[in-house]
Every structure is written in C-alpha cells, then in structure tokens.
Design a protein around this motif. Structure first.
Motif, PDB file in Angstrom:
ATOM      1  N   UNK A  49      27.829  66.073  72.789  1.00 42.99           N
ATOM      2  CA  UNK A  49      26.916  65.412  72.137  1.00 42.99           C
ATOM      3  C   UNK A  49      25.396  65.272  73.073  1.00 42.99           C
ATOM      4  N   UNK A  50      25.764  65.386  74.381  1.00 42.93           N
ATOM      5  CA  UNK A  50      24.711  65.460  75.433  1.00 42.93           C
ATOM      6  C   UNK A  50      23.947  66.967  75.187  1.00 42.93           C
ATOM      7  N   UNK A  51      24.786  68.013  75.174  1.00 37.48           N
ATOM      8  CA  UNK A  51      24.167  69.133  74.933  1.00 37.48           C
ATOM      9  C   UNK A  51      23.132  69.334  73.486  1.00 37.48           C
ATOM     10  N   UNK A  52      23.755  68.700  72.463  1.00 36.41           N
ATOM     11  CA  UNK A  52      23.262  68.903  71.356  1.00 36.41           C
ATOM     12  C   UNK A  52      21.825  68.087  71.206  1.00 36.41           C
ATOM     13  N   UNK A  53      22.084  66.691  71.929  1.00 32.03           N
ATOM     14  CA  UNK A  53      21.002  65.533  71.663  1.00 32.03           C
ATOM     15  C   UNK A  53      21.307  64.947  70.508  1.00 32.03           C
ATOM     16  N   UNK A  54      22.453  65.142  69.752  1.00 33.98           N
ATOM     17  CA  UNK A  54      22.839  64.318  68.700  1.00 33.98           C
ATOM     18  C   UNK A  54      24.156  64.384  68.483  1.00 33.98           C
ATOM     19  N   UNK A  55      24.565  63.507  67.498  1.00 36.30           N
ATOM     20  CA  UNK A  55      26.321  63.421  67.069  1.00 36.30           C
ATOM     21  C   UNK A  55      26.545  64.675  66.773  1.00 36.30           C
ATOM     22  N   UNK A  56      27.623  65.455  67.329  1.00 42.32           N
ATOM     23  CA  UNK A  56      28.068  66.733  66.796  1.00 42.32           C
ATOM     24  C   UNK A  56      28.370  66.901  65.327  1.00 42.32           C
ATOM     25  N   UNK A  57      28.089  67.652  64.555  1.00 39.81           N
ATOM     26  CA  UNK A  57      28.513  67.699  63.261  1.00 39.81           C
ATOM     27  C   UNK A  57      29.786  67.659  62.597  1.00 39.81           C
ATOM     28  N   UNK A  58      30.603  68.210  63.472  1.00 40.44           N
ATOM     29  CA  UNK A  58      32.169  68.083  63.226  1.00 40.44           C
ATOM     30  C   UNK A  58      32.962  66.747  63.385  1.00 40.44           C
ATOM     31  N   UNK A  59      32.194  65.820  64.078  1.00 40.81           N
ATOM     32  CA  UNK A  59      32.725  64.639  64.590  1.00 40.81           C
ATOM     33  C   UNK A  59      33.009  63.965  63.140  1.00 40.81           C
ATOM     34  N   UNK A  60      34.399  63.513  63.202  1.00 44.03           N
ATOM     35  CA  UNK A  60      34.867  62.862  62.097  1.00 44.03           C
ATOM     36  C   UNK A  60      34.313  61.274  62.129  1.00 44.03           C
ATOM     37  N   UNK A  61      34.173  60.724  60.652  1.00 43.65           N
ATOM     38  CA  UNK A  61      33.759  59.582  60.491  1.00 43.65           C
ATOM     39  C   UNK A  61      32.440  59.225  61.030  1.00 43.65           C
ATOM     40  N   UNK A  62      31.479  60.061  61.136  1.00 45.69           N
ATOM     41  CA  UNK A  62      30.150  59.681  61.324  1.00 45.69           C
ATOM     42  C   UNK A  62      30.048  59.864  63.186  1.00 45.69           C
ATOM     43  N   UNK A  63      31.002  59.928  63.639  1.00 49.67           N
ATOM     44  CA  UNK A  63      30.934  60.042  65.044  1.00 49.67           C
ATOM     45  C   UNK A  63      30.808  58.753  66.131  1.00 49.67           C
ATOM     46  N   UNK A  64      30.427  58.891  67.127  1.00 53.64           N
ATOM     47  CA  UNK A  64      30.189  57.720  68.104  1.00 53.64           C
ATOM     48  C   UNK A  64      28.742  57.844  68.450  1.00 53.64           C
ATOM     49  N   UNK A  65      27.965  56.991  68.106  1.00 53.34           N
ATOM     50  CA  UNK A  65      26.591  57.044  68.595  1.00 53.34           C
ATOM     51  C   UNK A  65      26.568  56.758  70.172  1.00 53.34           C
ATOM     52  N   UNK A  66      25.376  57.230  70.689  1.00 55.79           N
ATOM     53  CA  UNK A  66      25.357  56.674  72.181  1.00 55.79           C
ATOM     54  C   UNK A  66      25.205  55.248  72.482  1.00 55.79           C
ATOM     55  N   UNK A  67      25.950  55.057  73.520  1.00 53.81           N
ATOM     56  CA  UNK A  67      25.953  53.388  73.777  1.00 53.81           C
ATOM     57  C   UNK A  67      24.949  52.844  74.798  1.00 53.81           C
ATOM     58  N   UNK A  68      25.016  51.828  74.823  1.00 55.28           N
ATOM     59  CA  UNK A  68      23.881  51.212  76.006  1.00 55.28           C
ATOM     60  C   UNK A  68      24.638  50.865  77.086  1.00 55.28           C
ATOM     61  N   UNK A  69      25.759  50.565  76.916  1.00 57.37           N
ATOM     62  CA  UNK A  69      26.944  50.257  78.068  1.00 57.37           C
ATOM     63  C   UNK A  69      28.262  50.674  77.909  1.00 57.37           C
ATOM     64  N   UNK A  70      28.975  50.546  78.937  1.00 56.40           N
ATOM     65  CA  UNK A  70      30.436  50.955  78.746  1.00 56.40           C
ATOM     66  C   UNK A  70      31.340  49.740  79.343  1.00 56.40           C
ATOM     67  N   UNK A  71      32.296  49.630  78.733  1.00 53.46           N
ATOM     68  CA  UNK A  71      33.244  48.465  78.998  1.00 53.46           C
ATOM     69  C   UNK A  71      34.673  49.053  79.385  1.00 53.46           C
ATOM     70  N   UNK A  72      34.776  48.880  80.641  1.00 49.91           N
ATOM     71  CA  UNK A  72      36.210  49.492  81.024  1.00 49.91           C
ATOM     72  C   UNK A  72      37.002  48.223  81.140  1.00 49.91           C
ATOM     73  N   UNK A  73      38.268  48.484  81.588  1.00 50.79           N
ATOM     74  CA  UNK A  73      39.316  47.537  81.515  1.00 50.79           C
ATOM     75  C   UNK A  73      40.480  47.790  82.512  1.00 50.79           C
TER      76      UNK A  73
END
Lengths: 445, 390
Positions: A107-131
């Motif tokens: 996604x970083x290379x393309x600057x967009x969601x990859x076309x093959x990504x299923x279900x619309x892909x994962x859009x770029x987040x504003x934060x990450x939540x680890x656990x």
C-alpha cells in the motif's frame, strides 16, 4: 441420481447467514466510512478491553488479524507473505503479521489500497492499537509497522492471570486497578489525538451491549453440549467475529445472536445435530487452517462433529457486573473474566497451566468429546505452545486421545489436508478404543 | 577443598566448564540454590535472603530429546533446551525456580516446568509489557507478592534493609562488569569476547559476593596481562537474543575480528544500569527491571502517549544506545543475532537495520537454531561480512 446435488455434511443454522451478512456489511460500511473521512485505527483483537472506548469515541476500528484470515480465505495472502519476507522479516513469524506487513508495504508503494485487496482493503489508519494479551506479536507486529506508517501507537496492558500467583489475596483487584489505569491513559491518548472528549454515556451503553451480546453468545455455545450437538465449529468461527470484533449497531447484532440461540435451542429440543450421524464429538485447538476449512466437511462425512474449540475465541463465562459503577472497571472486570473465568477449577486440580491448556480439560468433559484435533501453527507460538501439554493432560486425566496436524492459519503451503484425512481413519480406531476404556473406568461418556 | 583455589580467568574457565559443581557444593553447605530463567526474575530478592540465584541455561551441544514431548519444535530452541535439561534432571540441585513473563514462550516454559518438574518453591512474575508508571506500580505489587512467598518459604523476614544491602551488592557487580567492558575499548581489547561471555556466565552461577571477588581478581589480572587478545583488523558488536555458549563468539574471533561489545542478556543488558536506591527498594527494582533493561520484549514509545510519530525519531529513541556503544567501543560493524522462532528479536531486525543504516553502521543478520552443527555454515557468512568491513 448422478446430477443430484450432494447434500452437505454440515447442516448450518439458518440464523448464521444473516449474522454473517451483517458482519460483512458492517465491515464494508466501516471501509466506506473511513474512505469518507471517518477516523480509523488498526487494532489488535483486545477482548473488549479497548473496543468500547474506540466505538464511543466514534472511531472505526479495523482488525488486521481478522483481515489476515480474510486474505487467507480469499487466496491473496501468499503475495503479502512473500513481500514481508522480502522486507527482511523472518518467515517463521505470525502469518497474520506477515500478511499485514506485506499488505502495508505494498500500500505504501502504491500510495493507495492495492487493487487485489479483498473486501475493499484496509485504509490507512490514524493510530495503531497493540495489545499485551496472549502474545508478544500483538505489539511487536504493530511496532514493526512503523517502517511504513508514521502513526502513533498505544498498547493496552492485559495481565495474564492463569497462574497460582495471580490467585494470591489482592492480586485480582490489583490487576483490575492496573487495567483501569491503563485504560484511562488510553482515553487521554485518544482525546489528545482526535481533539475531542469521550462520550461517557455512550461508553456505558456500548459496554453494556457488548456484555449482553457475549452473554447470549455464551449461552448459545452452552447449547452445543447437547447430544447431538446442534452447531459445528465452522459456524462458531463464522459467528465469533461479531463478538470478537464488535462494530456497527450492537443492538442489531444482539438480535441476530439471539435468533441464532433460538434456532439452536429448537434444534436441541428436536434433537437435530449439526451433522446427521454424530459418531465422534470433537474439540479443536487452536486456530483453524482458514484456507482449507472444507476439510471439516470431509471429516463431517465421517461422522466427526466439532462441538467445541479454541477457548481464546469463546466469550467470558457470564459474571454479574451490575454493581460496578465505573464503566472502565466494568470493562476491565469483563475482559479479566475472559482470561480467568475458565480456570477457576484449575488450581484445585493442581493444573499449573491455568489458561490456554486447562479450559480444554473442562471443555472435553463438559462437551463429552471423544477426541481432539490439535493444529500446531508453524508461525504462531501462542496457538501452539500448549498443544502437547493438552494432548498429555487429556489422555492422563480423561483418556481422550488427540491427533496433531501441523499447519498454518495463512500459509496454505504448510498444511497437508490429504495427510490429515489419511490419518483420521486410524485416529478413529484410537477414539473407539479409548471410548471403551472410559466406559470401563466409569467416565460419563 | 573447594573449587575456589584458582583465581581470575582460570577460575572463570573452571566454573564455565561445570556450572553446577559450585552450586552443588554450596547446597551441601546448606545454601538454597534457586534457578531463574531469563533476566527478569528479581535476583536481588533472593540474595537478600541468603539464597543463591542460579541462572538456568540450555546446552547447544546436547540434543533435545525430552522436551519434544511437551514443548513444540516451533518455539525458542534455547527455552526448549533449558527445559530439556530440567526434564533430564540436570537442575535437580535447585531448591526451586523463579520465572517470568520475559517473553511469551518463557512464560509458557515456566508453566510446563512447574507441571513436569517437582520443586519445593516456585514463583512466576507476570512482567508488564509497557514502561508506563502504572506498569511500574503494577510490577512493584507483584514483587510484594514475591516477597511474601519468599518469606514464607525461608521463614525469614525480607526487610527493606536486607533488600537495600543486596541491591548494593548487585550494583557493585554491575559496576565491576562495566569496568571489565571498559577494558574492551583499547585496541586490541584486554579481554576477548569468549572470555567475557564465560565470565558473565560464571557470575550467573555463584553468589553475588563470590562473583564480585572473581571480578576483582579478573580486573587485576587483565590490567597486568601479558597474553592479551591478538589485535585484529575489525572490531564488532553483537546484538540479539540469548547466546549462552562461547562457540559462536569463537567463530567470530577466529576470523579477523575482535568482538569488543555486545547487547545481549549474557552480556551488557543486566549490568549496564544500576538499580536506583529508593526509600522503598521494590520501587527501584520495579523501575530497573521494567525500564532500564533494554530487551525488545518491552514496548516503548519515544515519549509517553505520543500522538504523532516519526519513524526515525522512534528508532532513535529505541536504539541510540547501540550507536553510542558503536562509537565508544570504536565498532566497525554489528552482528544481529536472533534465534530461530524468537519473535521479539525477529520483529526488531528490519527496524534496527534501518537505524544502523541511517548511522552508516554495517550489519549482518544471523538466525541460528541453537545447535552446534548450525554454527558451521555461519562461519562463511561471518568471514564474508568481516571482509566487507575491511
């Protein structure tokens, strides 16, 4: 007749379909909402510790773990796994993590969601939540994403109470206090990040809905103790997503889980099983091969009904939290119950591995299982560490045999379905043998 | 006659070759020997009650035969080896064990150890994952419980005074170890990498006072030594997951390199920061074990609750101590080492390489599987790496 459609071996509850559809719809809506500018975070499954807060803040949560399973099921994961390897991450690491790393790098290379990504892909987040729950990967993986995403990260803490030390006087309350403090910190983080205050009334409502949804889901799974068992593990895995990754209008989900409960209750009353001829009642541990779920259909044709599975994805045993006034404490106690509620008998039985391993001992007894299919994952320590111990304890304490089938959740190259099916036949002889032993030794099943 | 007749590096060699010998001797003298796995169990609390902390290691030369039945092959081979030795009775002289949630598999190993190996005393510390104040406070609470169980086990009071005294003894050891590392700065270093790991492993096998005496003897010997390591063309630093055997370091030093610095847990990690002396000693201990020890098992942000992030700033906050080491020890290159199936180090590798690249420090990544036979093929890669640095 040759052209007659073959009857499916697993009878799937009708109520599962709208529930599944709703889960998919919520996911699609979530993607659209994010694309329309709604704030989003990528989250680890956190067993409801942080979800209510995220929802009450009006943030869309996207779960890369769940997305890893989606990519595996849709057959596109391999591409992302290979990309992760080429980025320098060891290939023995978590399949979900490698899938996300590969996806994000692309996604970083393309600057967009990859076309093959299923279900619309994962859009770029504003934060990450680890656990901090269960495995190191749950925060190390997101920390590693820093290579591709310049977004802040928070890690929610979760003590791991399945040991004798956590039963010492005061330990329970100390753990809750710790979780609550960290949740307050997390709220502060989100409020600063998004420049708005948490709606506490909304939090109250959402957390209560989550608790209620899990109660119904728990009661639904209790029905599976019946003979024949009315729901197969495949449907558990399909339906668990709504509870594990709560999203959308929770009241709708509650209604759909309730419909499932009603249908299964009716099946139990009419003695309708998930498979027609329930010959072997099985437990499964831990995560299934998402890319090869049809193997369960073949096993069902042999009379294998998977009646209970993967404790970590089961809801907590219900507890009364109505007197807990602080919603954060209620959330903490609820999540803590998930981790601790399944091993209350473990210490009495001097089973020192209170969580992970012990719940299967209760499961096998309560669901009267004839055997266990254990699925060590080459790329997941968490789902694998305890399997040999389970195998040993089930045999030692209940004369229930286990079959081990190595594989992976995402990487289909690591799973040999043909071999599993070949060995299944021999394993049936073992289950028959031990059924007889149990009968002679006075076990209930 | 005890084994304490030899001194300095000769004594180190003796302990390294048979770690349990001295422990068994001490046990016969009435000392309680308590095993600990990884560096997160708070050993000062054992010392304070006159017990001997004895670090549990594996053995890369010993095939794993018993542990296969209870810990799968896809987890840390060091932990599997350690458990294997436990199951074979090699640690039967231990009175008990203290283990921790150092990493996920370390945690599970603790539970399996307890299930299959009989012990008079066990304690498990569920070390938090973050360094937040709440996490420090939580760890302090866990140490309060640890204190209670130790008091019940020994029948002795573990007072703050005793604890402070023990912390001072261990801090003295930390200071002496840092002095040893200072002697690795000259070119050639006054002590080799092989000698250093043997020394550190020895310290983890004997009471702290005895370890301090060994260190003082070694320091005196090194300052006057005539047979210092040969000067090589390249100076290296070793980073990564546990190395508890000198074999890999021998390979490095038999090539054209001096290993002059490390960032490992049988190296600098447990020794490079002192425990702060606080009114409540558990507070200083909790801080040290959670915040000071720089193992990738702990999640760190460049600042608490940061709401913006810059990758290079993040890397700098996590790894700048490494470039400091490289500068101060005049390192030409870094060997990154992560045991196969070590998730916490494995995830770190691309980031740490990004950081080192940004500083112009060359690195190589090795991923052995904790067997002696796996080390052979590494020789060629290490030699090739050294050539690229020349």
């Amino acid at each position: 007749m040759a052209d007659e459609k073959k009857k499916k071996a697993i009878s799937r509850p009708k109520a599962m379909y709208p529930l599944r559809a709703r889960i998919d719809e919520v996911y699609q809506n979530s993607i659209k909402a994010v694309q329309a500018g709604k704030p989003t975070g990528w989250c680890m499954v956190n067993w409801w510790e942080a979800d209510p807060i995220i929802m009450a803040m009006g943030i869309e949560a996207v779960y890369p773990e769940n997305y890893g399973a989606v990519c595996a099921a849709k057959g596109v994961a391999q591409k992302y796994l290979e990309r992760s390897d080429s980025e320098g991450f060891p290939s023995h690491m978590c399949g979900y993590a490698r899938n996300t790393i590969g996806y994000t790098a692309r996604m970083n290379d393309l600057g967009r969601i990859p076309e093959e990504a299923p279900m619309g892909g994962m859009p770029k987040p504003l934060f990450l939540l680890g656990s901090g729950a269960l495995c190191d990967t749950r925060f190390k993986w997101f920390q590693a994403l820093g290579r591709y995403l310049d977004v802040p990260m928070w890690t929610v803490e979760m003590p791991q109470p399945g040991v004798r030390e956590e039963m010492m006087p005061g330990a329970h309350d100390r753990n809750i206090k710790f979780m609550v403090k960290e949740l307050r910190g997390f709220i502060g983080f989100l409020e600063r990040l998004f420049g708005k205050k948490l709606d506490w009334a909304k939090l109250e409502e959402i957390s209560n809905d989550i608790i209620e949804m899990n109660r119904i889901w728990h009661e639904t799974n209790e029905l599976r103790k019946a003979r024949p068992s009315p729901m197969h593990s495949r449907d558990f895995w399909t339906c668990m997503t709504g509870c594990l990754y709560p999203a959308g209008d929770l009241k709708v989900l509650i209604k759909l889980y309730n419909d499932l409960y009603i249908e299964l209750k009716e099946r139990v009353d009419k003695k309708i099983g998930a498979i027609e001829n329930e010959k072997y009642r099985m437990t499964f541990a831990e995560l299934p091969p998402w890319h090869s779920l049809n193997i369960f259909d073949t096993l069902a044709e042999r009379g294998w009904n998977f009646v209970v599975e993967s404790w970590a994805y089961h809801p907590p045993k219900p507890i009364d939290l109505s007197k807990v006034s602080d919603p954060l404490e209620r959330i903490a106690r609820f999540t803590y119950q998930w981790l601790s509620g399944y091993y209350q008998n473990a210490m009495k039985a001097k089973e020192w591995w209170g969580f992970f391993a012990y719940p299967y001992m209760d499961f096998v007894k309560d669901y009267q299982c004839d055997g266990a299919l254990l699925h060590p994952l080459i790329t997941c320590r968490t789902a694998t560490n305890h399997l040999y111990l389970i195998q040993d304890r089930l045999m030692q304490t209940m004369k229930v045999p286990s079959m081990i089938a190595e594989g992976d959740i995402v990487d289909l190259k690591l799973f040999d379905a043909v071999d599993v099916l070949r060995r299944a036949e021999t394993f049936e002889e073992s289950m028959d043998h031990y059924k007889e032993i149990r009968r002679k030794e006075g076990f209930e099943w | 006659m005890t084994e304490k007749t030899k001194k300095g590096l000769a004594r180190v060699e003796e302990i390294y070759e048979d770690r349990s010998k001295r422990a068994i001797e001490l046990k016969e003298q009435g000392k309680k020997i308590i095993g600990y796995l990884c560096i997160y169990p708070v050993i000062e609390m054992l010392t304070a009650l006159d017990m001997v902390p004895f670090r549990i290691f594996g053995d890369i030369k010993e095939p794993i035969t018993k542990a296969d039945a209870c810990l799968p092959t896809v987890v840390c081979p060091f932990l599997r080896s350690s458990l294997d030795l436990g199951l074979k009775g090699r640690y039967n002289f231990l009175e008990g064990t203290v283990m921790s949630h150092a990493c996920e598999v370390c945690e599970k190993t603790a539970h399996i150890w307890k299930t299959y190996i009989e012990q008079k005393y066990t304690f498990f510390i569920d070390v938090p994952h973050t360094v937040h104040e709440a996490a420090q406070e939580h760890l302090k609470g866990l140490l309060e419980d640890f204190r209670k169980t130790l008091e019940a086990f020994t029948g002795k009071d573990l007072s703050n005074d005793k604890l402070t005294k023990a912390i001072k003894l261990h801090n003295e050891q930390r200071k002496l170890v840092r002095e040893i590392y200072e002697l690795r700065k000259p070119n050639p270093p006054l002590i080799s990498g092989v000698e250093t790991i043997k020394l550190i492993k020895s310290l983890m096998s004997v009471p702290v006072e005895e370890g301090n005496d060994i260190l003082k003897d070694v320091l005196a010997e090194l300052k006057n030594r005539k047979n210092a390591p040969q000067k090589k063309s390249i100076r290296l630093l070793l980073w990564g997951s546990i190395i508890d055997d000198a074999s890999l370091i021998e390979i490095i030093e038999n090539a054209d390199a001096n290993l002059v610095m490390d960032d490992t847990c049988v190296g600098t990690r447990p020794y490079f920061d002192d425990v702060k002396l606080t009114a409540d000693p558990l507070e200083g201990l909790a801080y040290h074990y959670l915040v000071d020890i720089k193992c990738p098992r702990t999640f760190r942000e460049s600042e608490y609750g940061e709401t913006s992030k810059n990758y290079m700033k993040d890397l700098s906050s996590r790894f700048s101590y490494l470039s400091d080491y490289a500068r101060d020890w005049k390192v030409d290159g870094i060997i990154l080492h992560s045991l196969r199936f070590c998730d916490i180090h494995g995830y770190e590798v691309p980031a740490i390489r990004d950081f080192l690249d940004s500083k112009g420090i060359k690195s190589i990544y090795l991923e052995p599987d904790y067997t002696e036979s796996a080390l052979g093929p590494l020789r060629t890669r290490i030699e090739a790496f050294i050539e690229t640095l020349g």
